[in-house]
Design a protein around this motif. Structure first.
Motif, short mmCIF file in Angstrom:
data_model
loop_
_atom_site.label_atom_id
_atom_site.label_comp_id
_atom_site.label_asym_id
_atom_site.label_seq_id
_atom_site.Cartn_x
_atom_site.Cartn_y
_atom_site.Cartn_z
N PHE A 143 -7.47 -4.93 -4.21
CA PHE A 143 -6.89 -4.53 -5.50
C PHE A 143 -7.91 -4.71 -6.63
O PHE A 143 -8.05 -3.84 -7.49
N ILE A 144 -8.61 -5.83 -6.61
CA ILE A 144 -9.65 -6.07 -7.63
C ILE A 144 -10.72 -4.98 -7.53
O ILE A 144 -11.15 -4.41 -8.53
N LEU A 166 -9.50 -1.74 -8.98
CA LEU A 166 -9.54 -1.76 -10.45
C LEU A 166 -10.95 -1.50 -10.96
O LEU A 166 -11.16 -0.71 -11.88
N GLY A 168 -11.99 2.06 -10.24
CA GLY A 168 -11.26 2.94 -11.16
C GLY A 168 -11.88 2.92 -12.54
O GLY A 168 -12.12 3.97 -13.15
N HIS A 169 -12.18 1.72 -13.03
CA HIS A 169 -12.72 1.60 -14.38
C HIS A 169 -14.10 2.23 -14.50
O HIS A 169 -14.39 2.99 -15.42
N TYR A 223 -13.96 8.73 -7.92
CA TYR A 223 -13.09 7.67 -7.43
C TYR A 223 -12.72 7.92 -5.97
O TYR A 223 -12.75 7.00 -5.14
N TYR A 280 -1.86 2.17 -6.31
CA TYR A 280 -2.75 2.05 -7.46
C TYR A 280 -2.83 3.36 -8.25
O TYR A 280 -2.80 3.36 -9.48
N ARG A 317 -1.84 3.78 -12.13
CA ARG A 317 -2.76 4.25 -13.17
C ARG A 317 -2.07 5.19 -14.15
O ARG A 317 -2.37 5.20 -15.33
N TRP A 346 -0.22 3.23 -16.71
CA TRP A 346 -1.18 2.66 -17.65
C TRP A 346 -1.61 3.71 -18.68
O TRP A 346 -1.71 3.44 -19.87
N LEU A 377 -8.02 -4.43 -22.84
CA LEU A 377 -7.42 -3.22 -22.27
C LEU A 377 -7.62 -2.02 -23.18
O LEU A 377 -7.79 -2.18 -24.39
N GLU A 399 -8.60 1.94 -18.46
CA GLU A 399 -7.69 0.82 -18.21
C GLU A 399 -8.23 -0.43 -18.91
O GLU A 399 -7.85 -0.73 -20.02
N PHE A 400 -9.14 -1.14 -18.24
CA PHE A 400 -9.85 -2.20 -18.95
C PHE A 400 -10.88 -1.54 -19.84
O PHE A 400 -11.14 -0.35 -19.69
#
Ligand code: ZN
Ligand code: ZN
Length: 276
Positions: A82-83, A86, A89-90, A139, A156, A160, A163, A181, A205-206
């Motif tokens: 999951f990390i 993320l 994705g970012h 991605y 995920y 997204r 988000w 964020l 996202e972040f």
């Protein structure tokens, strides 16, 4: 189903309860953006999430593991996966988004997303399908390469979207959130026509990459109030063919190289002045 009937309508309720600034639900382009939202859910989110999950499953089952960390997430704990999702994705969103602003050819497709005069959660879905595919491709390559749990990938990609709706929402939240964020106030600057915020806040996202690479713009005491292009169409069909027409016009007028390198005059045409 949760996407279609759940959060699509949860965020607009939050927008009514804690608005960043007073704004009517019915505004110019709302029908267009609702069509984008539902067409995107059927064409993009569901098919994309299922397709990527299938691709990862295929790669895992057909010996897609090897040197250079290929398939290294195939048996990883879900927390690490999951990390990693993320981060992937970012990073891919930031890079794809950065170049969609810097390369005029890509900008003509991304420009559709920036045409909204009013920002709310339904503006999230106003995208040209080619723009969406360009954002998704890096991605897709990374997750197929590293192969995290396909179920997690599916969740995920759906997450997204939620988000994104929050980030575009007319929602008032704590200012400090915008240092971590891409919250509504942070992303609003990205959509604004204010000269000081042009080509800023690319994060989805972040937003640590914006702070790392000096592309963050996040003043404490102001929110932007000029967005989009008044003369761009609010018709989803026009929005899908107009980029091709504009690309043809640029190539004819300034040559093909003008589509690859940003010229100062071209960018000022694309962005409206704040005073308008
Ligand atoms: Zn953008
Ligand atoms: Zn946006």
């Amino acid at each position: 189903m949760l996407s279609l009937y759940g959060w699509i309508w949860i965020i607009p309720i939050v927008e009514r309860l804690v608005p960043l600034k007073p704004q009517a639900f019915v505004r110019a382009g709302i029908i267009n953006d609702l069509i984008h939202t539902y067409h995107r859910f059927h064409l993009h989110s569901m098919i994309n999430a299922a397709f990527v999950a299938w691709l990862v499953t295929y790669a895992q089952q057909h010996g897609g593991q090897g040197l250079y960390l290929q398939g290294s997430l195939a048996n990883a704990h879900w927390v690490w996966s999951f990390i990693a999702l993320l981060f992937m994705g970012h990073i891919t969103f930031y890079v794809a988004h950065y170049y969609s602003h810097k390369i005029p050819l890509l900008w003509q497709f991304h420009r559709v997303h920036h045409s909204s005069l009013t920002l709310d959660s339904f503006s999230t879905s106003r995208f040209h399908v080619i723009d969406k595919a360009l954002f998704a491709a890096p991605y897709l390559m990374l997750v197929t390469y590293f192969q995290p749990d396909p179920a997690l990938v599916f969740l995920y990609i759906s997450f997204r979207d939620f988000w994104g709706r929050y980030g575009h929402g007319n929602i008032k939240d704590a200012h400090w959130l915008g240092y971590i964020l891409s919250n509504p106030k942070f992303h609003r600057w990205h959509h604004s026509n204010h000269p000081e915020a042009i080509d800023k806040n690319f994060s989805g996202e972040f937003n640590f990459m914006d702070y790392m690479f000096g592309t963050a713009y996040y003043p404490k005491d102001r929110i932007p109030d000029h967005f989009g292009e008044a003369n761009y169409s609010n018709n989803i069909i026009v929005q899908h063919y107009r980029p091709f027409v504009d690309i043809y016009k640029i190539a004819k007028k300034d040559g093909v190289m003008a589509l690859l390198r940003k010229q100062k005059s071209t960018s000022s045409e694309n962005y409206q002045a704040v005073s308008e």
